[in-house]
Design a protein around this motif. Structure first.
Motif, PDB file in Angstrom:
ATOM      1  N   ASN A   1      -2.656  -0.374   3.982  1.00  0.00           N
ATOM      2  CA  ASN A   1      -1.404  -1.128   3.915  1.00  0.00           C
ATOM      3  C   ASN A   1      -1.218  -1.823   2.568  1.00  0.00           C
ATOM      4  OD1 ASN A   1      -0.054  -0.512   6.245  1.00  0.00           O
ATOM      5  ND2 ASN A   1      -0.816  -2.263   7.413  1.00  0.00           N
ATOM      6  N   LEU A   2      -2.322  -2.281   2.000  1.00  0.00           N
ATOM      7  CA  LEU A   2      -2.253  -2.912   0.682  1.00  0.00           C
ATOM      8  C   LEU A   2      -1.751  -1.911  -0.353  1.00  0.00           C
ATOM      9  CD1 LEU A   2      -2.867  -5.597  -0.746  1.00  0.00           C
ATOM     10  CD2 LEU A   2      -5.146  -4.710  -1.260  1.00  0.00           C
TER      11      LEU A   2
ATOM     12  N   ARG B   1       0.081   0.699   0.251  1.00  0.00           N
ATOM     13  CA  ARG B   1       1.486   1.014   0.527  1.00  0.00           C
ATOM     14  C   ARG B   1       2.408  -0.116   0.023  1.00  0.00           C
ATOM     15  NH1 ARG B   1       2.411   5.390   3.745  1.00  0.00           N
ATOM     16  NH2 ARG B   1       4.430   4.624   4.478  1.00  0.00           N
ATOM     17  N   GLU B   2       1.942  -1.341   0.169  1.00  0.00           N
ATOM     18  CA  GLU B   2       2.734  -2.476  -0.341  1.00  0.00           C
ATOM     19  C   GLU B   2       2.909  -2.374  -1.853  1.00  0.00           C
ATOM     20  OE1 GLU B   2       0.949  -6.130   0.819  1.00  0.00           O
ATOM     21  OE2 GLU B   2       1.666  -6.031   2.886  1.00  0.00           O
ATOM     22  N   GLU B   3       1.804  -2.063  -2.544  1.00  0.00           N
ATOM     23  CA  GLU B   3       1.840  -1.961  -4.001  1.00  0.00           C
ATOM     24  C   GLU B   3       2.737  -0.813  -4.449  1.00  0.00           C
ATOM     25  OE1 GLU B   3      -2.243  -1.622  -5.019  1.00  0.00           O
ATOM     26  OE2 GLU B   3      -2.643  -3.778  -4.845  1.00  0.00           O
TER      27      GLU B   3
ATOM     28  N   GLU C   1       6.120   0.883  -0.361  1.00  0.00           N
ATOM     29  CA  GLU C   1       6.366   1.643   0.871  1.00  0.00           C
ATOM     30  C   GLU C   1       6.210   0.739   2.094  1.00  0.00           C
ATOM     31  OE1 GLU C   1       4.779   6.033  -0.535  1.00  0.00           O
ATOM     32  OE2 GLU C   1       3.351   4.611   0.301  1.00  0.00           O
ATOM     33  N   GLU C   2       6.817   1.146   3.196  1.00  0.00           N
ATOM     34  CA  GLU C   2       6.718   0.380   4.437  1.00  0.00           C
ATOM     35  C   GLU C   2       5.286   0.439   4.970  1.00  0.00           C
ATOM     36  OE1 GLU C   2       8.766   0.210   8.911  1.00  0.00           O
ATOM     37  OE2 GLU C   2       9.444   1.678   7.416  1.00  0.00           O
ATOM     38  N   THR C   3       4.763  -0.686   5.421  1.00  0.00           N
ATOM     39  CA  THR C   3       3.379  -0.713   5.912  1.00  0.00           C
ATOM     40  C   THR C   3       3.294  -0.156   7.331  1.00  0.00           C
ATOM     41  OG1 THR C   3       3.684  -2.973   6.685  1.00  0.00           O
ATOM     42  CG2 THR C   3       2.741  -2.697   4.484  1.00  0.00           C
TER      43      THR C   3
END
Length: 665
Positions: free
Chosen positions: A183-184, A186-188, A191-193
């Motif tokens: 998720n980290l 994807r955040e960077e 993108e949606e987590t």
């Protein structure tokens, strides 16, 4: 030279399998990551240069590379049952009492954490993984072998001697650290987590590119071994041996000698679970002795020898904005709470079931209230109470709906029924579509290429009005529809045509007769052999069938008396659906044991316990799990318990051998 290269490749494979096991299962690496990667690259280069030495279970398969566009549906050799749930110590004590009445002697239990992921069934032959199939509906699932092979902790080749051919079951999970790192990233990337580890693990198994699966830090925790020759005396022994040959069997498993020890285990993990590296939502308790497991057997849905204890659900509060009403395929009305979105057990909850009018009245639930929400069994959100301190001053009691939200027909509620119903069975759109969706479902007609959204579209476009209309559909009618292509249309028509081969009991279940579920449909098909005999039966004849009560019998009579249903069944017959047992089924069924009740106990040699029970039922006998005055025979195998023997003797029940029983037939 060729033999030398082959030997080098095999040595590298064995070495890398060993290092994989040390790192991912034992958590005790003996070489650095860099050294491991260098050896893996060397193996990949050799395999690329010498494709004649390809091995589907090489460690190089863990990096992925295969593309799967369509996941083949596979029927499980051994059904993957659900588990009965318990929520209190009293539930566990009741379960212990139930099983103690069936089996005798001391009972030990295994206690295991209930891992929150995606269930998988793995087949090994001669020490290598050959197939991985998802749970699906328990009867059949999807072949995801190529994706599962990329999971680092799962052995593609066993580290030592084990049973030659066996199945092993487990849960594919996404550890919390790995989930958070994904998720980290994807955040960077903007993108949606992902919402939660469980859904992400399950979704990973259906990715088409196994290279993408390999990038995800999935893990596989094993919890059950199934062999064909009873090689193990206990469940714990089987798991310990599986651990020794390379499977990741959690160290948290404990053998308990009493239900008190089980309760202590539950109480410990109710608090300690929050320190685990992965999510768990309960404890699974199993009878440890495999012979006793066989003695206890299964209900239609779950093993009697196991139960799941579910931890108390997480609870949050949020505002109730609106109450709306849904119409099910049977016309049942379900009130739904539309909530201010709130995070609960890893997901965003916007809606929750209010069940029925009585539940709303019981909690005095009103629009505008601050309500307490939890997940029932940690699956379906439900409202469990109201924070009265936050109730608005102008709040008004909820007045339950009086008319169907879809067709405006006045609702009815019969005495003793918790729900209100829309009686407009054949004119209310959700009921019409709902019956068709039930008809095509996997446990019913199992029509490939057709889902709920497509059914709604076909109904909207007036191409179908009932499930019989499906069999008149042509591909050229379907192709112009939204999101439809020629291939999809042809697949749908082919799936509908193939469904004509589904057996009588599936067709009977698919008709959607109220209270006639999957198990009841099988009993009725077996008892009446064809639809004509079933529909000619009166109430007395119907209730004479084992486990068919007045409510089911009255529902069957009401269904057959409805003129439209008569027309639909006649159409389905004309289209070629199976409305009688096949010749093969009829040949295997007799009335030889009609009216006789059997208890099966012990270990057998010529046929398995399950085959023996099927023979009893195929020949019109009834299998019971406990001895009583009504029992006619006990079929006794090896290791039948002395207490059962004594009880049978005291009651004067005939005890026969496996050979005696087979001679009866």
């Amino acid at each position: 030279m060729s033999n030398h290269i082959q030997q080098k490749i095999e040595n590298l494979r064995d070495t890398l399998h060993k290092y994989n096991y040390e790192y991912y299962v034992l958590d005790n690496a003996s070489i650095s990551d860099f050294e491991f990667d260098q050896l893996l690259k060397e193996l990949q280069a050799l395999e690329t240069a010498h494709p004649e030495f390809f091995d589907a279970n090489s460690p190089t398969q863990k990096v992925g590379g295969t593309i799967t566009k369509n996941f083949e549906t596979v029927v499980h050799k051994n059904r993957m049952y659900s588990l009965d749930n318990s929520y209190s110590q009293e539930d566990l004590l009741d379960w212990e009492k139930r099983i103690s009445k069936i089996i005798e002697g001391d009972i030990t239990y295994t206690c295991e954490l209930k891992y929150d992921g995606a269930s998988i069934n793995l087949t090994y032959e001669n020490g290598v993984l050959v197939k991985a199939v998802t749970r699906g509906d328990g009867v059949q699932g999807d072949d995801v072998t190529n994706n599962v092979k990329t999971i680092k902790s799962l052995p593609l080749k066993l580290q030592g001697d084990f049973v030659d051919n066996f199945e092993i079951r487990g849960e594919i999970i996404l550890p919390l650290d790995g989930f958070n790192q994904m998720n980290l990233a994807r955040e960077e990337a903007g993108e949606e987590t992902y919402k939660n580890p469980r859904n992400t693990a399950s979704g990973s198994l259906k990715l088409q590119d196994s290279t993408e699966v390999a990038k995800r830090p999935l893990d596989c925790l094993l919890y059950q071994v199934l062999t064909y020759q009873n090689e193990f005396e206990s469940h714990a022994q089987a798991l310990e041996k599986a651990r020794q040959v390379g499977f990741k069997v959690p160290e948290t498993i404990k053998v308990a000698n009493s239900i008190d020890e089980v309760v202590s285990f539950v109480n410990y993990w109710d608090k300690a679970r929050f320190d685990l590296p992965y999510e768990t939502d309960g404890i699974v308790i199993k009878v440890n002795n495999i012979r006793q497991q066989e003695e206890l057997g299964y209900t239609a849905k779950a093993p009697r020898w196991a139960i799941a204890y579910k931890f108390k659900a997480e609870q949050v509060s949020t505002k109730l904005n609106e109450i709306t009403y849904q119409v099910g395929r049977t016309g049942a009305i379900t009130p739904v709470a539309n909530l201010e979105p709130v995070q609960l057990a890893g997901t965003t909850v916007k809606r929750a079931s209010l069940h029925n009018a009585d539940q709303i009245a019981l909690h005095d639930i009103r629009v505008g209230d601050e309500v307490y929400v939890e997940k029932g069994g940690e699956i379906i959100p439900k409202i469990v109470g109201v924070d009265l301190t936050k109730r608005p001053a102008d709040s008004l009691p909820t007045i339950y709906a009086t008319h169907c939200p879809e067709c405006s027909t006045p609702l009815v509620r019969t005495e003793g029924d918790a729900k209100h119903y829309c009686p407009n069975e054949y004119g209310c759109a959700p009921q019409v579509a709902g019956r068709i969706v039930h008809f095509i479902s996997r446990k019913a007609m199992n029509i490939d290429g057709l889902g709920a959204e497509t059914v709604e579209l076909l109904c909207k476009e007036k191409l179908i009005e009932n499930y019989a209309d499906l069999y008149a559909l042509k591909a050229e009618q379907i192709i112009p529809l939204e999101r439809m292509a020629e291939k999809s249309a042809n697949n749908m028509v082919a799936g509908i045509e193939a469904s004509k081969q589904m057996p009588f009991e599936k067709v009977l279940f698919a008709l959607g007769i109220r209270f006639v579920g999957e198990t009841v449909a099988k009993k009725l098909a077996k008892a009446f052999k064809n639809i004509e005999a079933l529909f000619e039966a009166n109430l007395e004849t119907l209730v004479a069938v084992d486990e068919i009560g007045d409510r089911i019998a009255e529902s069957i009579i009401a269904f057959r008396n409805e003129p439209l249903n008569q027309v639909l069944v006649a159409k389905l017959k004309d289209y070629g659906l199976q409305f009688s047992l096949s010749e093969e089924d009829l040949q295997n069924q007799t009335d030889t044991l009609v009216g006789k009740i059997f208890v099966v106990s012990g270990v057998f040699h010529k046929v398995s316990r399950n085959e023996l029970k099927k023979l009893i039922e195929d020949n019109s006998g009834k299998v019971s799990s406990s001895i009583s005055k009504k029992t006619d025979y006990i079929v006794a195998g090896d290791n039948m318990g002395p207490a059962k023997l004594q009880k049978a003797t005291d009651l004067g029940v005939a005890i026969i051998s496996e050979d005696d029983f087979l001679a009866m037939l």
